[in-house]
Design a protein around this motif. Structure first.
Motif, PDB file in Angstrom:
ATOM      1  N   UNK A  56     -33.361  18.428 -31.197  1.00 44.52           N
ATOM      2  CA  UNK A  56     -32.609  18.625 -29.947  1.00 44.52           C
ATOM      3  C   UNK A  56     -32.676  20.045 -29.438  1.00 44.52           C
ATOM      4  N   UNK A  57     -33.770  20.749 -29.756  1.00 44.69           N
ATOM      5  CA  UNK A  57     -33.881  22.162 -29.351  1.00 44.69           C
ATOM      6  C   UNK A  57     -33.841  22.339 -27.826  1.00 44.69           C
ATOM      7  N   UNK A  58     -34.516  21.433 -27.116  1.00 45.50           N
ATOM      8  CA  UNK A  58     -34.609  21.586 -25.662  1.00 45.50           C
ATOM      9  C   UNK A  58     -33.238  21.528 -25.009  1.00 45.50           C
ATOM     10  N   UNK A  59     -32.445  20.543 -25.403  1.00 44.98           N
ATOM     11  CA  UNK A  59     -31.108  20.411 -24.821  1.00 44.98           C
ATOM     12  C   UNK A  59     -30.252  21.644 -25.153  1.00 44.98           C
ATOM     13  N   UNK A  60     -30.379  22.111 -26.375  1.00 47.68           N
ATOM     14  CA  UNK A  60     -29.619  23.276 -26.850  1.00 47.68           C
ATOM     15  C   UNK A  60     -30.023  24.540 -26.078  1.00 47.68           C
ATOM     16  N   UNK A  61     -31.350  24.780 -26.011  1.00 44.78           N
ATOM     17  CA  UNK A  61     -31.870  26.035 -25.451  1.00 44.78           C
ATOM     18  C   UNK A  61     -31.895  26.026 -23.937  1.00 44.78           C
ATOM     19  N   UNK A  62     -32.257  24.890 -23.349  1.00 45.33           N
ATOM     20  CA  UNK A  62     -32.506  24.879 -21.906  1.00 45.33           C
ATOM     21  C   UNK A  62     -31.506  24.072 -21.084  1.00 45.33           C
ATOM     22  N   UNK A 117     -25.579  23.309 -29.851  1.00 48.32           N
ATOM     23  CA  UNK A 117     -24.916  22.960 -28.588  1.00 48.32           C
ATOM     24  C   UNK A 117     -25.156  21.525 -28.158  1.00 48.32           C
ATOM     25  N   UNK A 118     -24.156  20.972 -27.474  1.00 43.77           N
ATOM     26  CA  UNK A 118     -24.272  19.633 -26.880  1.00 43.77           C
ATOM     27  C   UNK A 118     -23.552  19.650 -25.536  1.00 43.77           C
ATOM     28  N   UNK A 119     -23.842  18.645 -24.718  1.00 41.40           N
ATOM     29  CA  UNK A 119     -23.116  18.517 -23.446  1.00 41.40           C
ATOM     30  C   UNK A 119     -22.655  17.078 -23.307  1.00 41.40           C
ATOM     31  N   UNK A 179      -7.882  14.787 -23.483  1.00 37.85           N
ATOM     32  CA  UNK A 179      -7.798  13.415 -23.990  1.00 37.85           C
ATOM     33  C   UNK A 179      -8.926  12.574 -23.409  1.00 37.85           C
ATOM     34  N   UNK A 180      -9.504  11.726 -24.244  1.00 37.61           N
ATOM     35  CA  UNK A 180     -10.548  10.818 -23.764  1.00 37.61           C
ATOM     36  C   UNK A 180     -11.641  10.659 -24.804  1.00 37.61           C
ATOM     37  N   UNK A 181     -12.796  10.173 -24.360  1.00 36.69           N
ATOM     38  CA  UNK A 181     -13.916  10.013 -25.291  1.00 36.69           C
ATOM     39  C   UNK A 181     -15.235  10.077 -24.525  1.00 36.69           C
ATOM     40  N   UNK A 182     -16.280  10.391 -25.247  1.00 37.49           N
ATOM     41  CA  UNK A 182     -17.631  10.471 -24.670  1.00 37.49           C
ATOM     42  C   UNK A 182     -18.565   9.653 -25.542  1.00 37.49           C
ATOM     43  N   UNK A 183     -19.670   9.217 -24.972  1.00 39.91           N
ATOM     44  CA  UNK A 183     -20.631   8.465 -25.792  1.00 39.91           C
ATOM     45  C   UNK A 183     -22.061   8.893 -25.484  1.00 39.91           C
ATOM     46  N   UNK A 184     -22.952   8.532 -26.410  1.00 41.30           N
ATOM     47  CA  UNK A 184     -24.394   8.827 -26.303  1.00 41.30           C
ATOM     48  C   UNK A 184     -24.644  10.345 -26.251  1.00 41.30           C
ATOM     49  N   UNK A 185     -23.934  11.138 -27.015  1.00 39.13           N
ATOM     50  CA  UNK A 185     -24.065  12.585 -26.890  1.00 39.13           C
ATOM     51  C   UNK A 185     -25.134  13.140 -27.844  1.00 39.13           C
ATOM     52  N   UNK A 186     -26.215  13.623 -27.246  1.00 35.04           N
ATOM     53  CA  UNK A 186     -27.327  14.214 -28.002  1.00 35.04           C
ATOM     54  C   UNK A 186     -26.846  15.461 -28.742  1.00 35.04           C
ATOM     55  N   UNK A 187     -27.274  15.626 -29.976  1.00 33.72           N
ATOM     56  CA  UNK A 187     -26.830  16.726 -30.857  1.00 33.72           C
ATOM     57  C   UNK A 187     -25.350  16.605 -31.209  1.00 33.72           C
TER      58      UNK A 187
END
Ligand code: FAD
Length: 388
Positions: free
Chosen positions: A87-93, A122-124, A153-161
């Protein structure tokens, strides 16, 4: 083949050194990481120690002030090799640029150097179980308290890294009745009370990528967790929109590199595989099919390189980046399908790189905005209305 003119000798040297890193630190482990569902954390710190993370960040924040072509080289090499767990690309860029562009000085100092060493991953987190394409429909809230802090409060899904994440940019409603104008971005650190991660999700492809769910149960966030500080309150959507062209181009870059690699593996295969007393490559159908695929991938490469040039000049618009994302990922899936076919039954066996590449390709048309959403964006640039 049309010669690519984007890269200097320094870029080529970087490509060689990154290839050596992949051969030493990723290739021997990737199959095992696919089984466990995530990469080992050490591959992050090893990459950081060798300067392979956040290269494009300023030196003051742990980077090398490198141009984006260095990151593009990494994306191309990882995609061509099928190392889809990284997941370097998502982290770095994606994640680091949000902090650089919108963060306060204190946020930059705190997160960016640690992300450059790989100490922090890092993740988004935008997508939720009931809101992906329709991002304005997210339900996660971060409500301000009397002391200026927030409760998330809440939740997220499909989160890379997601599984390895140490810092997550969380998209949350700070004014739930104001739609896009009531959305903000928060920097959430792992380990905070009320923040939990689900196990890496069991996916069709990207088997070594630690995609997971995140849950926020009354997570108390200090006022300093708001990305950019109080000036950026309720401006999260603007930030998300501004970053889209580069994020979408990154997907197109990976698509073209993966498709070109698939043609290479298939050429090798059809030349050696004998049927009816001759190589599969001897059939005119095989040769014409590969010629057609190579033509389309060449066209895609030229288009993507032009988009990259525009990006480097800060001139890449969202509609053009959306064209690149949609067309190149559709092409990638077509190339993978045809190349699997040319491999016969072996194309269905996990030990063959084409099989993994086929599985990995499918999500490219879905994440980063689905290809249907890309077409909505393109139609708007043509003066045609649309809801999304
Ligand atoms: C492996 C993986 C990694 C991901 N990583 C991240 C990540 O790191 N962070 C993150 O926030 N998210 C991430 N995502 C989520 C991803 O961005 C979403 O899945 C994607 O945006 C689609 O949203 P959805 O799944 O809710 O699909 P939906 O929005 O429910 O779409 C379902 C179908 O409806 C279609 N559709 C929706 N709206 C329209 C419209 N207006 N017109 C025509 N058709 C439409 C879609 O194109 C699709 O075909 C990831 C997803 C995957 C699978």
């Amino acid at each position: 083949m049309i010669e690519r003119t984007l890269f200097s000798p320094e870029h080529q040297a970087f490509r060689d050194s990154f290839r050596r890193f992949m051969a030493a630190e990723i290739a021997p482990h990737h199959a095992a990481w696919e089984v466990q569902g995530f990469v080992d954390k050490q591959v992050w710190t090893k990459a950081g120690a060798l300067g392979f993370l956040c290269m494009t960040q300023p030196e003051a924040y742990g980077g090398f002030d490198a141009d984006k072509l260095y990151s593009i080289i990494q994306m191309e090499e990882l995609s061509a090799a099928g190392f889809s767990g990284m997941g370097y690309g998502l982290h770095t860029e994606i994640v680091a640029p949000y902090i650089l562009h919108y963060g306060t000085e204190a946020q930059k100092q705190h997160f960016l150097p640690a992300m450059a060493t790989g100490a922090m991953v890092g993740a988004i987190a935008m997508t939720e179980p009931a809101a992906g394409s329709d991002l304005q429909g997210i339900k996660t809230t971060a409500m301000v308290q009397a002391d200026g802090s927030y409760v998330l409060n809440g939740s997220k899904t499909f989160i890379t890294n997601g599984w390895h994440s140490d810092v997550v940019i969380v998209v949350a409603k700070t004014n739930p009745t104001a739609g896009a104008k009531g959305t903000s971005l928060f920097l959430l650190e792992a380990g905070v009370q009320g923040f939990t991660k689900g196990k890496p999700l069991n996916k069709l492809g990207l088997k070594a990528q630690d995609t997971c769910e995140l849950f926020f149960d009354n997570v108390r966030l200090p006022a300093t967790a708001l990305l950019g500080g109080t000036d950026m309150l309720n401006k999260g959507f603007v930030c998300l929109m501004e970053q889209l062209p580069w994020e979408r181009l990154q997907i197109a870059i990976g698509a073209v590199a993966a498709a070109q690699a698939a043609i290479g593996w298939t050429l090798d295969y059809v030349k050696q595989r004998q049927v009816f007393g001759q190589a599969v490559a001897a059939f005119q159908h095989t040769r014409f099919t590969l010629a057609e695929l190579q033509t389309e991938v060449q066209i895609a490469q030229v288009f993507v390189d032009k988009c990259t040039e525009l990006l480097l000049q800060d001139k890449l618009d969202t509609a053009t980046a959306s064209m690149a994302k949609y067309w190149c990922t559709d092409l990638q899936c077509k190339v993978m399908d045809v190349c699997v076919q040319l491999h016969g039954g072996n194309g269905f066996m996990w030990e063959y790189p084409i099989t993994r590449a086929y599985a990995d390709a499918r999500v490219q048309r879905i994440y980063g905005g689905t290809n249907e959403i890309m077409k909505e964006v393109i139609t708007r640039s043509m003066g045609l209305g649309g809801k999304a």
